[in-house]
Design an enzyme around this catalytic site. Structure first.
Site, mmCIF file in Angstrom:
data_model
loop_
_atom_site.group_PDB
_atom_site.id
_atom_site.type_symbol
_atom_site.label_atom_id
_atom_site.label_comp_id
_atom_site.label_asym_id
_atom_site.label_seq_id
_atom_site.Cartn_x
_atom_site.Cartn_y
_atom_site.Cartn_z
ATOM 1 N N SER A 168 2.019 -6.772 1.833
ATOM 2 C CA SER A 168 2.882 -8.281 3.019
ATOM 3 C C SER A 168 2.058 -8.843 2.656
ATOM 4 O O SER A 168 1.337 -9.425 1.953
ATOM 5 C CB SER A 168 2.228 -7.537 4.081
ATOM 6 O OG SER A 168 2.443 -8.509 5.176
ATOM 7 N N TYR A 193 -3.305 -5.056 10.063
ATOM 8 C CA TYR A 193 -2.370 -4.767 9.381
ATOM 9 C C TYR A 193 -2.993 -5.134 7.649
ATOM 10 O O TYR A 193 -2.325 -4.644 6.372
ATOM 11 C CB TYR A 193 -1.127 -5.741 10.035
ATOM 12 C CG TYR A 193 0.185 -5.743 8.865
ATOM 13 C CD1 TYR A 193 1.099 -4.406 9.165
ATOM 14 C CD2 TYR A 193 0.483 -6.860 8.830
ATOM 15 C CE1 TYR A 193 2.466 -4.114 7.841
ATOM 16 C CE2 TYR A 193 1.716 -6.664 7.908
ATOM 17 C CZ TYR A 193 2.874 -5.894 7.304
ATOM 18 O OH TYR A 193 3.440 -5.754 6.808
#
Length: 383
Positions: A168, A193
């Protein structure tokens, strides 16, 4: 089943596989292969499966794995899976990648040639209040995938030719240097995350080094498009505007995002799948890790206020909102929230250099496709 989940009238905007000159020769032939896609009921996963069958017809077999969590509306996930049933060789298995026995059994049964790990607990904000789900899926689950890939070589078996996995843009945290390059240090995540996604890259590197497993990580930049994730801003904004609610625009609208249309993401994934990092040995006779990481982004950050303006215009054009919708009365500018960053901006030079591909779908084209899908799926505004 609601019809038209993936019906699209904008195929002319798709990037042709042969539009650019490929700089590296592909070394993984997908024809006749078994491909395992985790997160197959997800936004990117389902689109990837459709694309693979479009390109290779039934000359491949795709094993789709998904646990169908309720992180967002499971109806959309089930609709995506309904669309995938049209492919004769597609096999769907409901399983959690954090279940090691289940993953080991699936690898043993299907013996995948290529693995694309897209299953993960997504979302920056959710990681602040529900950290445990990120440890389970993104760390334990990814470890299980790596271990299964490792043991696919046992007893002289050919094993997995290439592991491709989702990272990501969040790994860049609050880096001040833009555009973000895969050469940049990413040691200061601002969310759990992001930390789990950087951990995936480190784990993959270790397994590539120790067990000579070709692996490629893909840092996705703000993926959007039809039948996407309802937790993403463009989808959430649309739901609220349609219901007459106020939308909150963070950092007073001064955020910039490198929005990337889902077809561009899938194009990049398919190209990467077919080019595994080469296995080589160093001067010490030990493997040089067959390991790569690429950014996949549009390399064109859009101001959030410009983004919502285009979204509004396309929602009106598609009939989701009435022509006289008072947009100014339904937006609120608010401060930055924890875990967020002011800008994301992908340097895609390595992707262009190695694979001859650069995402290029404009925000107008992408949001128009989303708005038209939304109108078909949820219906138009009452006249």
């Amino acid at each position: 089943m609601v019809q038209g989940l993936y019906d699209r009238n904008y195929t002319n905007h798709r990037i042709s596989t042969f539009e650019y000159q490929i700089m590296k020769e592909y070394n993984v032939n997908l024809s006749g292969k078994t491909i395992m896609v985790t997160g197959a009921a997800g936004f990117i996963g389902a689109n990837l499966v459709k694309r693979l069958y479009k390109d290779f017809q039934n000359d491949i077999r795709v094993i789709g794995i998904d646990s169908i969590t309720d992180y967002y509306d499971v109806n959309i996930k089930h609709e995506r899976l309904e669309e995938l049933k049209q492919f004769e060789s597609f096999v769907f298995v409901k399983a959690n990648i954090a279940d090691k026995q289940a993953i080991d059994n699936l690898f043993s049964q299907y013996k995948p040639d290529v693995v694309v790990n897209l299953a993960a607990q997504a979302g920056v904000r959710y990681s602040i209040t529900n950290p445990g789900s990120y440890i389970e899926s993104n760390l334990i689950g990814f470890y299980n995938i790596l271990e299964a890939c490792r043991h696919s070589y046992d007893n002289g078996a050919k094993g997995v030719e290439h592991l491709v996995y989702a990272s990501s843009s969040s790994v860049y945290g609050s880096n001040k240097k833009v555009p973000y390059s895969t050469d940049d240090k990413v040691d200061n995540p601002v969310s759990l995350y992001a930390a789990t996604k950087k951990s995936n890259e480190l784990m993959a590197h270790a397994y590539s080094k120790l067990y000579n497993i070709p692996s490629t990580g893909l840092r996705f930049f703000t993926v959007y498009g039809p039948a996407g994730r309802p937790d993403m801003a463009y989808f959430g904004f649309t739901n609220k505007l349609r219901e007459g609610k106020t939308i909150q625009i963070f950092n007073y609208g001064n955020c910039k995002r490198d929005f990337t249309f889902v077809d561009d993401i899938v194009e990049g994934v398919v190209r990467v799948m077919q080019h595994a990092p080469e296995k080589k040995k160093g001067e010490d006779g030990l493997p040089i890790p067959p390991y790569e990481v690429y950014n996949i982004g549009n390399s064109s950050p859009e101001n959030l206020l410009d983004f919502v303006t285009i979204l509004q215009e396309e929602l009106i054009r598609a009939g989701v909102l009435p022509a006289d919708y008072d947009f100014e009365a339904h937006k609120e500018l608010v401060p930055m929230q924890p875990g967020d960053v002011p800008v994301t901006f992908a340097d895609t030079t390595p992707l262009e250099r190695d694979l001859g591909f650069k995402p290029s779908t404009s925000l107008r084209v992408g949001l128009r496709a989303f708005a038209e899908w939304y109108a078909r799926y949820y219906g138009k505004a009452d006249k």
